[in-house]
Motif scaffolding. Structure first.
Motif, PDB file in Angstrom:
ATOM      1  N   VAL A  22       0.952  -1.293   0.147  1.00  0.00           N
ATOM      2  CA  VAL A  22       0.318   0.142  -0.162  1.00  0.00           C
ATOM      3  C   VAL A  22       0.928   1.413   0.034  1.00  0.00           C
ATOM      4  O   VAL A  22       0.450   2.234  -0.511  1.00  0.00           O
ATOM      5  N   GLY A  23       2.157   1.149   0.764  1.00  0.00           N
ATOM      6  CA  GLY A  23       3.194   2.274   0.760  1.00  0.00           C
ATOM      7  C   GLY A  23       3.492   2.602  -0.763  1.00  0.00           C
ATOM      8  O   GLY A  23       3.919   3.696  -0.945  1.00  0.00           O
ATOM      9  N   ALA A  24       3.440   1.730  -1.620  1.00  0.00           N
ATOM     10  CA  ALA A  24       3.925   1.872  -2.912  1.00  0.00           C
ATOM     11  C   ALA A  24       2.942   2.815  -3.917  1.00  0.00           C
ATOM     12  O   ALA A  24       3.389   3.164  -5.072  1.00  0.00           O
ATOM     13  N   ILE A  25       1.642   2.844  -3.417  1.00  0.00           N
ATOM     14  CA  ILE A  25       0.612   3.826  -4.278  1.00  0.00           C
ATOM     15  C   ILE A  25       1.245   5.081  -4.613  1.00  0.00           C
ATOM     16  O   ILE A  25       1.244   5.411  -5.463  1.00  0.00           O
ATOM     17  N   VAL A  26       1.826   5.743  -3.493  1.00  0.00           N
ATOM     18  CA  VAL A  26       2.001   7.134  -3.631  1.00  0.00           C
ATOM     19  C   VAL A  26       3.086   7.418  -4.711  1.00  0.00           C
ATOM     20  O   VAL A  26       3.189   8.269  -5.747  1.00  0.00           O
ATOM     21  N   PRO A  27       4.443   6.563  -4.725  1.00  0.00           N
ATOM     22  CA  PRO A  27       5.372   6.702  -5.573  1.00  0.00           C
ATOM     23  C   PRO A  27       4.767   6.284  -6.971  1.00  0.00           C
ATOM     24  O   PRO A  27       5.095   6.917  -8.058  1.00  0.00           O
ATOM     25  N   PHE A  28       4.055   5.309  -7.147  1.00  0.00           N
ATOM     26  CA  PHE A  28       3.592   5.056  -8.880  1.00  0.00           C
ATOM     27  C   PHE A  28       2.845   6.153  -8.980  1.00  0.00           C
ATOM     28  O   PHE A  28       2.810   6.274 -10.287  1.00  0.00           O
ATOM     29  N   ALA A  29       1.848   6.687  -8.353  1.00  0.00           N
ATOM     30  CA  ALA A  29       0.953   7.589  -8.476  1.00  0.00           C
ATOM     31  C   ALA A  29       1.838   8.910  -8.993  1.00  0.00           C
ATOM     32  O   ALA A  29       1.399   9.722 -10.028  1.00  0.00           O
ATOM     33  N   CYS A  30       2.750   9.234  -8.202  1.00  0.00           N
ATOM     34  CA  CYS A  30       3.608  10.452  -8.779  1.00  0.00           C
ATOM     35  C   CYS A  30       4.168   9.945  -9.985  1.00  0.00           C
ATOM     36  O   CYS A  30       4.462  10.973 -10.981  1.00  0.00           O
ATOM     37  N   ALA A  31       4.741   8.694 -10.365  1.00  0.00           N
ATOM     38  CA  ALA A  31       5.605   8.261 -11.609  1.00  0.00           C
ATOM     39  C   ALA A  31       4.636   8.432 -12.675  1.00  0.00           C
ATOM     40  O   ALA A  31       4.969   8.776 -13.826  1.00  0.00           O
ATOM     41  N   SER A  38       6.439   4.697 -18.823  1.00  0.00           N
ATOM     42  CA  SER A  38       6.729   4.068 -20.331  1.00  0.00           C
ATOM     43  C   SER A  38       8.260   4.100 -20.459  1.00  0.00           C
ATOM     44  O   SER A  38       8.948   5.255 -20.771  1.00  0.00           O
ATOM     45  N   SER A  39       8.900   2.721 -20.760  1.00  0.00           N
ATOM     46  CA  SER A  39      10.325   2.785 -20.637  1.00  0.00           C
ATOM     47  C   SER A  39      11.085   3.553 -19.735  1.00  0.00           C
ATOM     48  O   SER A  39      11.794   4.326 -20.304  1.00  0.00           O
ATOM     49  N   PRO A  40      10.701   3.566 -18.488  1.00  0.00           N
ATOM     50  CA  PRO A  40      11.647   4.507 -17.625  1.00  0.00           C
ATOM     51  C   PRO A  40      12.846   4.157 -17.559  1.00  0.00           C
ATOM     52  O   PRO A  40      13.716   3.012 -17.585  1.00  0.00           O
ATOM     53  N   SER A  41      13.795   5.025 -17.696  1.00  0.00           N
ATOM     54  CA  SER A  41      15.288   5.103 -17.586  1.00  0.00           C
ATOM     55  C   SER A  41      15.821   5.209 -16.052  1.00  0.00           C
ATOM     56  O   SER A  41      14.864   5.475 -15.285  1.00  0.00           O
ATOM     57  N   PRO A  42      17.074   5.026 -15.953  1.00  0.00           N
ATOM     58  CA  PRO A  42      17.642   4.873 -14.522  1.00  0.00           C
ATOM     59  C   PRO A  42      17.330   6.317 -13.794  1.00  0.00           C
ATOM     60  O   PRO A  42      17.041   6.476 -12.658  1.00  0.00           O
ATOM     61  N   TYR A  43      17.402   7.103 -14.481  1.00  0.00           N
ATOM     62  CA  TYR A  43      17.091   8.575 -14.228  1.00  0.00           C
ATOM     63  C   TYR A  43      15.769   8.893 -13.902  1.00  0.00           C
ATOM     64  O   TYR A  43      15.169   9.576 -12.609  1.00  0.00           O
ATOM     65  N   ASP A  44      14.764   8.192 -14.496  1.00  0.00           N
ATOM     66  CA  ASP A  44      13.266   8.273 -14.192  1.00  0.00           C
ATOM     67  C   ASP A  44      13.216   7.432 -12.900  1.00  0.00           C
ATOM     68  O   ASP A  44      12.074   7.891 -12.099  1.00  0.00           O
ATOM     69  N   TRP A  45      13.611   6.331 -12.946  1.00  0.00           N
ATOM     70  CA  TRP A  45      13.534   5.663 -11.434  1.00  0.00           C
ATOM     71  C   TRP A  45      13.965   6.342 -10.109  1.00  0.00           C
ATOM     72  O   TRP A  45      13.442   6.246  -9.415  1.00  0.00           O
ATOM     73  N   LEU A  46      14.893   7.379 -10.562  1.00  0.00           N
ATOM     74  CA  LEU A  46      15.476   8.153  -9.325  1.00  0.00           C
ATOM     75  C   LEU A  46      14.615   9.079  -9.023  1.00  0.00           C
ATOM     76  O   LEU A  46      14.354   9.379  -7.778  1.00  0.00           O
ATOM     77  N   LEU A  47      13.957   9.646  -9.984  1.00  0.00           N
ATOM     78  CA  LEU A  47      12.853  10.571  -9.704  1.00  0.00           C
ATOM     79  C   LEU A  47      11.697  10.112  -9.085  1.00  0.00           C
ATOM     80  O   LEU A  47      11.082  10.647  -8.168  1.00  0.00           O
ATOM     81  N   VAL A  48      11.335   8.780  -9.471  1.00  0.00           N
ATOM     82  CA  VAL A  48      10.199   8.107  -8.899  1.00  0.00           C
ATOM     83  C   VAL A  48      10.404   7.905  -7.340  1.00  0.00           C
ATOM     84  O   VAL A  48       9.544   7.892  -6.434  1.00  0.00           O
ATOM     85  N   LEU A 118       7.789   0.880  -2.531  1.00  0.00           N
ATOM     86  CA  LEU A 118       8.360   0.739  -3.919  1.00  0.00           C
ATOM     87  C   LEU A 118       9.258  -0.476  -4.201  1.00  0.00           C
ATOM     88  O   LEU A 118       9.270  -1.175  -5.103  1.00  0.00           O
ATOM     89  N   ALA A 119      10.203  -0.548  -3.144  1.00  0.00           N
ATOM     90  CA  ALA A 119      11.046  -1.614  -3.407  1.00  0.00           C
ATOM     91  C   ALA A 119      10.677  -2.951  -3.407  1.00  0.00           C
ATOM     92  O   ALA A 119      10.717  -3.973  -4.332  1.00  0.00           O
ATOM     93  N   LEU A 120       9.699  -3.276  -2.592  1.00  0.00           N
ATOM     94  CA  LEU A 120       9.097  -4.629  -2.603  1.00  0.00           C
ATOM     95  C   LEU A 120       7.958  -4.784  -3.696  1.00  0.00           C
ATOM     96  O   LEU A 120       7.778  -5.924  -4.112  1.00  0.00           O
TER      97      LEU A 120
END
Length: 402
Positions: A22-31, A38-48, A118-120
């Motif tokens: 449930v804690g991962a909902i906010v990071p994914f919503a922001c992403a 869509s095809s996130p880069s390492p930089y995109d994952w850092l922003l997430v 997010l990690a889990l």
């Protein structure tokens, strides 16, 4: 092996897993808003990973958030009856944030919850995808498992391998959940102020119980002692008139004891009704009359206005006198008792003197529960109580400030 599979059978494993997901909902919503999935880069994952942190810290400033997070942690990280309010405390507070320290700890917890969730979630997605790929390859051959290699006639190998990612995932979720439970105790646990308040409350409860125990000991002990002494004296005297007087005294003493007992039980029931006034020192006459009715010769000397004493001092002094007379009758029998009550110079002095019983008690031994209770009552009022042998007599002296 059975120990490794134990997390599979525990409900807490899955409730903790769900709590973290449930804690991962906010990071994914922001992403989804930015930078997109869509095809996130390492930089995109850092922003997430980074973008939800300011939101979590801002939410931690709201006092209610700590309360809500504490309730969720209790119910999902520590499931079972012990997680409910009023039962065994799992070490997680449900109070509102009351200081900046509480808000800082809540903020750290929210950031940890978002990032761990997010990690889990990523690990869950990866391992479940692998398990489905193995199952698809085993069922329908190559082309169903994507990049997985396929050997003709080796489908049974994929059947055996398909549950492995799921087992690994459950183990990872169990370990992560246990770590989150420990973090919840540290970050959402009671603050120093809450611990002090809880300690003060427990201390008040213990003091209240101790006070009730003293009340019951003094009231019932006094009544039973008088009843025993009067019954023994009546049997020894063999006089019908004396027996009638003794029975009448026992009846009056028992009735007074029942009234005191009802008052104490009313307090224990917490009905919200007034428990009634406790007897005060200006009612000491009934104590002296009870002692006289048991056959003791009581010489009383009262100096000063007892009715003007402060309520707490007057009530506690009454109980001290009651316990002193009870001790005399219990240990020395119906002997000659000297009682002196003096009110002067903002002090209340109470003396009870009686001949030493045979064998005489050893001075300085501290006495039993009765003398200890008298000393405790005196100390709580800022005074002192002493009991000692003096010229063939046993002397109790109580000195209380007004």
């Amino acid at each position: 092996m059975p120990g490794l599979l134990l997390p599979l059978t525990r409900a807490v494993t899955y409730t903790r897993w769900l709590h973290m997901l449930v804690g991962a909902i906010v990071p994914f919503a922001c992403a989804m808003v930015y930078p997109g999935l869509s095809s996130p880069s390492p930089y995109d994952w850092l922003l997430v990973v980074v973008l939800p942190i300011p939101l979590a810290l801002a939410a931690a400033m709201v006092p209610f958030v700590r309360h809500a997070e504490g309730l969720q942690a209790r119910l999902m990280l520590f499931p079972g009856p012990h997680a409910r309010v009023g039962n065994e405390d799992p070490g997680v507070s449900t109070a509102f944030s009351a200081s900046w320290t509480d808000r800082a700890r809540t903020g750290a917890w929210l950031v940890l919850r978002l990032e761990a969730g997010l990690a889990l979630a990523l690990v869950t997605n990866t391992l479940l995808t692998l398990a489905l790929s193995l199952a698809g390859t085993a069922a329908e051959g190559p082309g169903r498992a994507g990049p997985l290699p396929y050997a003709s006639g080796a489908g049974w190998v994929y059947v055996l391998l398909a549950p492995v990612p799921v087992l690994v995932l459950v183990m990872v979720a169990a370990g992560a959940g246990a770590l989150m439970a420990q973090a919840a105790r540290r970050l959402l646990g009671p603050s120093v102020k809450e611990r002090l308040a809880e300690l003060e409350e427990r201390t008040e409860q213990l003091l209240e119980r101790n006070e009730i125990a003293r009340e019951l000991h003094d009231t019932l002990g006094h009544a039973l002692t008088l009843a025993v002494v009067q019954a023994g004296a009546a049997r020894a005297a063999g006089d019908p008139d004396f027996t009638d007087r003794a029975l009448e005294a026992i009846e009056e003493t028992g009735r007074a004891a029942l009234e005191d007992l009802d008052r104490v039980l009313l307090v224990l029931r917490e009905t919200g009704q007034p428990a009634g006034a406790r007897p005060a020192l200006d009612e000491a006459g009934r104590l002296l009359d009870s002692a006289r009715s048991s056959g003791a010769q009581v010489d009383a000397e009262v100096t000063g206005p007892l009715e003007h004493l402060p309520g707490p001092v007057s009530r506690e002094a009454y109980r001290m006198l009651q316990e002193a007379l009870t001790n005399v009758l219990r240990h020395a029998g119906p002997v000659r008792i000297g009682v002196r009550i003096t009110v002067e110079a903002a002090r209340l002095r109470l003396e009870v003197r009686n001949p030493l019983p045979d064998p005489a008690p050893v001075a300085g031994t501290g006495g039993g529960r009765g003398l200890r209770g008298i000393r405790e009552r005196a100390a709580l009022l800022g005074g002192e109580a002493k009991a000692e042998q003096h010229g063939g007599h046993w002397l109790l002296h109580v000195d209380l400030p007004l």
